[in-house]
Scaffold this active site. Structure first.
Site, PDB file in Angstrom:
ATOM      1  NE  ARG A  58      -0.590 -70.774  -2.972  1.00 31.85           N
ATOM      2  CZ  ARG A  58      -1.590 -70.906  -2.080  1.00 31.85           C
ATOM      3  NH1 ARG A  58      -2.125 -72.083  -1.838  1.00 31.85           N
ATOM      4  NH2 ARG A  58      -2.046 -69.858  -1.426  1.00 31.85           N
ATOM      5  CE1 TYR A 111      17.104 -86.435 -11.790  1.00 32.97           C
ATOM      6  CE2 TYR A 111      15.952 -85.567  -9.880  1.00 32.97           C
ATOM      7  CZ  TYR A 111      16.736 -85.364 -11.003  1.00 32.97           C
ATOM      8  OH  TYR A 111      17.138 -84.104 -11.320  1.00 32.97           O
ATOM      9  CG  ASP A 183       9.941 -90.711 -11.672  1.00 37.49           C
ATOM     10  OD1 ASP A 183       9.625 -90.511 -12.870  1.00 37.49           O
ATOM     11  OD2 ASP A 183      10.770 -90.018 -11.073  1.00 37.49           O
ATOM     12  CE  LYS A 208      14.623 -84.354 -16.513  1.00 37.45           C
ATOM     13  NZ  LYS A 208      14.569 -85.229 -15.355  1.00 37.45           N
TER      14      LYS A 208
HETATM   15  C1  LIG Z   1      14.620 -85.163 -13.894  1.00 36.27           C
HETATM   16  C2  LIG Z   1      13.940 -86.195 -13.110  1.00 36.27           C
HETATM   17  C3  LIG Z   1      13.245 -85.893 -11.929  1.00 36.27           C
HETATM   18  C4  LIG Z   1      13.219 -84.507 -11.335  1.00 36.27           C
HETATM   19  O1  LIG Z   1      12.546 -83.597 -12.146  1.00 36.27           O
HETATM   20  P1  LIG Z   1      12.854 -82.021 -12.227  1.00 36.27           P
HETATM   21  O2  LIG Z   1      11.905 -81.567 -13.281  1.00 36.27           O
HETATM   22  O3  LIG Z   1      14.294 -81.861 -12.596  1.00 36.27           O
HETATM   23  O4  LIG Z   1      12.566 -81.452 -10.883  1.00 36.27           O
HETATM   24  C5  LIG Z   1      12.574 -86.921 -11.276  1.00 36.27           C
HETATM   25  N1  LIG Z   1      12.609 -88.190 -11.743  1.00 36.27           N
HETATM   26  C6  LIG Z   1      13.282 -88.519 -12.866  1.00 36.27           C
HETATM   27  C7  LIG Z   1      13.278 -89.928 -13.332  1.00 36.27           C
HETATM   28  C8  LIG Z   1      13.967 -87.548 -13.578  1.00 36.27           C
HETATM   29  O5  LIG Z   1      14.644 -87.892 -14.699  1.00 36.27           O
END
Ligand SMILES: *Cc1c(COP(=O)(O)O)cnc(C)c1O
Length: 393
Positions: A58, A111, A183, A208
């Site tokens: 962890r 998001y 982000d 992604k």
């Molecule tokens: C999918 C996504 C998230 C969240 O990520 P997870 O891996 O699903 O927890 C956060 N920000 C953006 C822009 C996303 O597309």
């Protein structure tokens, strides 16, 4: 190998690699929860941070560290913190930087859960928040309060494809001692490097583009400065949202082909966008690579490519969207994005069907809005699929 002064593609392949005693070409999966110390002194040194030995997964693990180091180098930060999901990355950053009586300014159309966790959970702990359109710099200026500690930006946003000028936003925030968090999921460091543009912290849902193969969920946070990195790592370690070694191995494997996957997807996305822009049943289209995008110039300035996410509106509204969904064969009807496979999503009949039409419209999600994540299949096949499905609308 030291990749500090090498090019981006060399870094993708070699940065962060953990050199083991066998000379493994690829960082192996260290599938272990804990690590034995050589003796009591070594144990004490590891805990005191005097030795860089591992303690407990962890807290840190060689497979995870290899991926974190690679991401830190690609984003030009001092350190990376890998997490179990993108949301674990978002929540760990909020937990590290917010507290009772503190205030966050956040892009309104981030998001969903990145906003939801603030409104639902952090509000219960006395955190104050203002949601604005950060693409309008004046709104950022107006939203800043004496107790603001974080400016949280997503650019481009999902699914409204709005861009925020990161250089300008950082300048304003830093005048007030505010930490700027971005982000960067939609662009990846291949196309946009927020830390080079003045921001302080960058995070990703590596689910992604970074992993790119729709087979894991994960996240990562990168900080520009050491104190910030330590603060965020400590929050993640205490909250327990760490990535696991197998997840790190797969994500690091996916990362190595980031640039060739994104080049291919972007090339196709441009063709798909041009096709859609000229289609009589398409009401509007938003793709940062098109001249018609209201912030095309900003996209050219702060991104080195336009990625492969497209939003478009159908003239026929809800029924048209549903018909399109039911007639595509190549595109998968699925949420998520940034993988090798093309995905299509119609919020009004799928992810946001539970909301009232009014609530959807307030969030800029019209009934005809379709979100399209272009994969790396042949562009001709993607367009042919859309063409036959649109003919039935
Ligand atoms: C999918 C996504 C998230 C969240 O990520 P997870 O891996 O699903 O927890 C956060 N920000 C953006 C822009 C996303 O597309």
């Amino acid at each position: 190998m030291n990749t500090k002064n090498k090019g981006f593609n060399t870094k993708l392949v070699h940065a962060g690699a953990y050199e083991d005693v066998f000379g493994s070409a690829v960082t192996p999966i260290y599938q272990t929860s804990t690590f034995a110390f050589q003796n009591a002194q070594h144990g004490a040194d590891c805990f005191a941070g005097k030795s860089d030995g591992f303690i407990y997964t962890r807290i840190g693990n060689p497979t995870i560290k290899a991926f974190e180091d690679a991401m830190a180098e690609l984003e030009n930060g001092v350190g990376g913190v890998a997490t179990s999901s993108g949301m674990a990355a978002v929540s760990s950053v909020y937990m590290a930087l917010l507290g009772a009586g503190k205030h966050i300014v956040c892009s309104a159309s981030v998001y969903g859960p990145s906003r939801g966790v603030l409104e639902r959970d952090f509000s219960r702990f006395g955190v104050e928040m203002t949601f604005i359109d950060t693409s309008d710099i004046q709104q950022i200026k107006n939203a800043i309060q004496e107790n603001t500690t974080v400016l949280y930006i997503e650019t481009p946003t999902n699914p409204t494809m709005q861009l925020t000028d990161l250089v300008e936003a950082s300048k304003i925030a830093h005048k007030h001692g505010i930490t700027v968090v971005v982000d960067n999921t939609f662009s990846s460091p291949y196309l946009q490097k927020p830390l080079n543009l003045g921001c302080d912290v960058v995070l990703h849902s590596v689910t992604k583009y970074i992993n790119g193969h729709a087979d894991i969920v994960g996240g990562v946070i990168i900080a520009k400065e050491q104190d910030m990195y330590k603060k965020i790592r400590a929050s993640m370690v205490y909250l327990g949202g760490n990535m696991d070694p197998h997840q790190a191995f797969l994500t690091h494997r996916g990362l190595k082909t980031l640039s060739i996957r994104m080049d291919k997807a972007e090339e196709s996305a441009m063709k798909v966008a041009q096709y859609l822009e000229n289609h009589p049943k398409v009401d509007w289209i938003l793709y940062p690579g098109l001249k018609s995008h209201p912030q095309h110039e900003l996209a050219k300035k702060q991104m080195s490519g336009f990625s492969s996410m497209i939003s478009f509106g159908l003239k026929g509204g809800l029924d048209a969207g549903r018909t399109l969904m039911d007639n595509v064969h190549l595109a998968l009807l699925a949420v998520s994005l940034g993988g090798v496979e093309t995905l299509i999503q119609h919020p009004a009949s799928m992810t946001h069907a539970g909301m009232t039409k009014e609530a959807r419209e307030q969030a800029d999600i019209s009934d005809g809005l379709v979100r399209f994540s272009v994969g790396i299949e042949d562009a001709e096949d993607i367009i042919e699929d859309l063409d036959q499905a649109l003919a039935k609308v």
